[in-house]
Design a protein around this motif. Structure first.
Motif, PDB file in Angstrom:
ATOM      1  N   ALA A   1       0.831  -1.215   0.000  1.00 26.32           N
ATOM      2  CA  ALA A   1       0.000   0.000   0.000  1.00 26.32           C
ATOM      3  C   ALA A   1       0.858   1.254   0.000  1.00 26.32           C
ATOM      4  CB  ALA A   1      -0.932  -0.001   1.220  1.00 26.32           C
ATOM      5  N   TRP A   2       2.105   1.137   0.463  1.00 27.14           N
ATOM      6  CA  TRP A   2       3.036   2.271   0.430  1.00 27.14           C
ATOM      7  C   TRP A   2       3.720   2.304  -0.925  1.00 27.14           C
ATOM      8  CZ3 TRP A   2       2.110  -0.134   5.070  1.00 27.14           C
ATOM      9  CH2 TRP A   2       1.824   0.706   6.156  1.00 27.14           C
ATOM     10  N   PRO A   3       4.211   3.470  -1.356  1.00 30.54           N
ATOM     11  CA  PRO A   3       4.979   3.519  -2.600  1.00 30.54           C
ATOM     12  C   PRO A   3       6.128   2.510  -2.548  1.00 30.54           C
ATOM     13  CG  PRO A   3       4.548   5.736  -1.803  1.00 30.54           C
ATOM     14  CD  PRO A   3       4.099   4.797  -0.722  1.00 30.54           C
ATOM     15  N   GLN A   4       6.318   1.805  -3.647  1.00 33.67           N
ATOM     16  CA  GLN A   4       7.361   0.793  -3.727  1.00 33.67           C
ATOM     17  C   GLN A   4       8.635   1.400  -4.309  1.00 33.67           C
ATOM     18  OE1 GLN A   4       6.533  -2.840  -2.679  1.00 33.67           O
ATOM     19  NE2 GLN A   4       5.448  -1.192  -1.604  1.00 33.67           N
ATOM     20  N   HIS A   5       9.748   1.031  -3.711  1.00 36.74           N
ATOM     21  CA  HIS A   5      11.061   1.521  -4.133  1.00 36.74           C
ATOM     22  C   HIS A   5      11.908   0.319  -4.511  1.00 36.74           C
ATOM     23  CE1 HIS A   5      10.383   5.653  -2.669  1.00 36.74           C
ATOM     24  NE2 HIS A   5       9.532   5.026  -1.868  1.00 36.74           N
ATOM     25  N   ARG A   6      12.864   0.552  -5.383  1.00 40.82           N
ATOM     26  CA  ARG A   6      13.735  -0.513  -5.892  1.00 40.82           C
ATOM     27  C   ARG A   6      15.156  -0.275  -5.405  1.00 40.82           C
ATOM     28  NH1 ARG A   6      13.812  -3.728 -10.882  1.00 40.82           N
ATOM     29  NH2 ARG A   6      15.953  -3.812 -11.644  1.00 40.82           N
ATOM     30  N   ALA A   7      15.826  -1.347  -4.992  1.00 40.25           N
ATOM     31  CA  ALA A   7      17.224  -1.263  -4.569  1.00 40.25           C
ATOM     32  C   ALA A   7      17.998  -2.427  -5.180  1.00 40.25           C
ATOM     33  CB  ALA A   7      17.328  -1.300  -3.051  1.00 40.25           C
TER      34      ALA A   7
END
Length: 149
Positions: free
Chosen positions: A23-29
């Motif tokens: 539900a939170w913005p997804q970030h990529r690492a």
């Protein structure tokens, strides 16, 4: 389905599943770290920023006071008994602003079954990468009383 307990000095403690974390913005690492048992690891993680999840739970500090915020810690536990600690200042944009994740995907695979993974992209060693996160505690430690002082 695996869940994690978000608790401590929060206005809105919660039990969260991996789908809840989406539900939170997804970030990529894209990360490389050294694993003591398996050597160098190269992975792509996607997930919610830990600071967003904690902020959404309503930390009880006075957000206007940096020194108040800098006293807070996070203790993270995994299903395999692995534990680690981070400081809120590592995550807070006024301090380090580190993009620590509660990962929902590992190399494109969903983590719904095993549970989210703590990802600390700035770490060269994998000791703070906690798999199958079961607990995230947020709070401060009491200063020990000094005897004889």
């Amino acid at each position: 389905m695996a869940t994690l307990l978000l608790h401590g000095d929060l206005d809105h403690p919660a039990t969260l599943s991996v789908p809840d974390l989406r539900a939170w913005p997804q970030h990529r690492a894209e990360v490389t770290f050294d694993c003591a048992t398996n050597g160098p690891q190269h992975h792509v993680f996607e997930g919610a920023l830990l600071r967003d999840v904690i902020s959404g739970a309503g930390p009880v500090f006075d957000a206007r006071r940096r020194k108040d915020r800098s006293r807070y810690l996070l203790a993270v536990s995994g299903g395999d008994g692995h534990h680690t600690v981070l400081s809120w200042a590592e995550l807070d944009d006024d301090f380090c602003g580190s993009p620590v994740l509660l990962a929902t995907r590992l190399d494109g695979a969903e983590l719904d079954g095993p549970g989210s993974q703590l990802v600390v992209p700035s770490d060269r060693c994998g000791a703070r990468y906690v798999s199958a996160v079961t607990h995230v505690w947020f709070g401060t430690l009491s200063v020990p009383a000094l005897v004889g002082v």
